[in-house]
Write an enzyme that holds these catalytic residues in place. Sequence first.
Site, PDB file in Angstrom:
ATOM      1  N   THR A  61       0.849  -1.182   0.000  1.00  0.00           N
ATOM      2  CA  THR A  61       0.000   0.000   0.000  1.00  0.00           C
ATOM      3  C   THR A  61       0.889   1.239   0.000  1.00  0.00           C
ATOM      4  OG1 THR A  61      -1.903   1.046   1.075  1.00  0.00           O
ATOM      5  CG2 THR A  61      -0.283   0.004   2.532  1.00  0.00           C
ATOM      6  N   LYS A  65       4.015   1.518  -3.904  1.00  0.00           N
ATOM      7  CA  LYS A  65       3.547   0.742  -5.050  1.00  0.00           C
ATOM      8  C   LYS A  65       4.424   0.897  -6.285  1.00  0.00           C
ATOM      9  CE  LYS A  65      -1.253   0.480  -3.565  1.00  0.00           C
ATOM     10  NZ  LYS A  65      -2.668   0.504  -3.952  1.00  0.00           N
ATOM     11  N   ASP A 101      -5.296  -3.718  -8.282  1.00  0.00           N
ATOM     12  CA  ASP A 101      -6.084  -2.506  -8.048  1.00  0.00           C
ATOM     13  C   ASP A 101      -6.986  -2.183  -9.229  1.00  0.00           C
ATOM     14  OD1 ASP A 101      -5.259  -1.818  -5.450  1.00  0.00           O
ATOM     15  OD2 ASP A 101      -3.469  -0.795  -6.190  1.00  0.00           O
ATOM     16  N   GLY A 126       0.337   6.531  -5.965  1.00  0.00           N
ATOM     17  CA  GLY A 126       0.585   5.209  -6.531  1.00  0.00           C
ATOM     18  C   GLY A 126      -0.622   4.503  -7.114  1.00  0.00           C
ATOM     19  N   ASN A 147      -3.397  17.693  -8.975  1.00  0.00           N
ATOM     20  CA  ASN A 147      -2.539  17.372  -7.838  1.00  0.00           C
ATOM     21  C   ASN A 147      -1.778  18.619  -7.417  1.00  0.00           C
ATOM     22  OD1 ASN A 147      -1.467  15.141  -6.110  1.00  0.00           O
ATOM     23  ND2 ASN A 147       0.481  15.837  -6.957  1.00  0.00           N
ATOM     24  N   ARG A 148      -1.542  18.755  -6.124  1.00  0.00           N
ATOM     25  CA  ARG A 148      -0.815  19.938  -5.651  1.00  0.00           C
ATOM     26  C   ARG A 148       0.569  20.029  -6.289  1.00  0.00           C
ATOM     27  NH1 ARG A 148      -3.535  18.454  -0.756  1.00  0.00           N
ATOM     28  NH2 ARG A 148      -4.857  20.137   0.048  1.00  0.00           N
ATOM     29  N   GLU A 150       2.321  19.478  -9.399  1.00  0.00           N
ATOM     30  CA  GLU A 150       1.926  19.281 -10.791  1.00  0.00           C
ATOM     31  C   GLU A 150       2.853  18.340 -11.554  1.00  0.00           C
ATOM     32  OE1 GLU A 150       1.083  22.793 -12.968  1.00  0.00           O
ATOM     33  OE2 GLU A 150      -0.228  23.641 -11.429  1.00  0.00           O
TER      34      GLU A 150
END
Length: 259
Positions: A61, A65, A101, A126, A147-148, A150
């Site tokens: 986890t 990953k 996943d 991940g 995403n913060r 980039e």
Amino acid sequence: MKNFLVIGNPIQHSLSPKLHTFWINQNNIDAHYEKKQIEENEISKVIQEIKDEKLSGINITVPYKKSVIPFLEQLSETAKITQSVNTVYKKDNRIVGDNTDVAGFIKSLEDINVKGKSVLILGAGGVVSSIIHGCYLLGVKNIFVSNRTESKVDDLITFFSRVKKINWGEDVLCDLIINSTSVGLKKDDNLNIDLSTYKRTIFYDVIYSSRTNFLAQGESMGNKIIDGKKMFVYQAQEAFKIWHNISPTVNQEVMELLI
């Protein structure tokens, strides 16, 4: 006795041991499954234990990953495409990395048609490459990632050219919004972005161990919400099948283990 681990950092929240132990007992398998928090420099040691057959397999986890891949000798096709591994085992004297996943994500949406729809993914960690690949296979038309940091989205785009980057907190028209970040593992966690414009949108959170503020906000606006329990259970089902050649039962009793 076969021994299995789930590794990560943090790992306290993981319910993998509870779920796998239930299925192990249900199927009368002589095996033991536990969780272990490790640092990144300990990954090679854990993989060596699989080589030495002290461990029969591991689940991985956050945040390992991707960082586990250099220590593996073979990847499944899905793991190659996503560059993400959550299941490791030994086969034909080689250490194999697989990705369950993707299957877990697809099965979690079996009652929802997302073909031709638009999806916004918050985060670029991940599991996101698995979600993107799952969206491709489900026929999603538009995939936006925010995403913060980039540069992490830019890295994803090198593998998935159809992904479109948007700024953190920027609004976009979508049918499904997915929180793939770890924000929500703690009770008071908030994404700190305005979600009020997302109406008639499905809110999906990959976190399965608690009801997140992200989902609570989505529900308060009248939106359908989906937590990460189904994805978690179905990815575990696939891993269990790889290790034991048995597809364990998924029913209400199993889902209630996670409450």
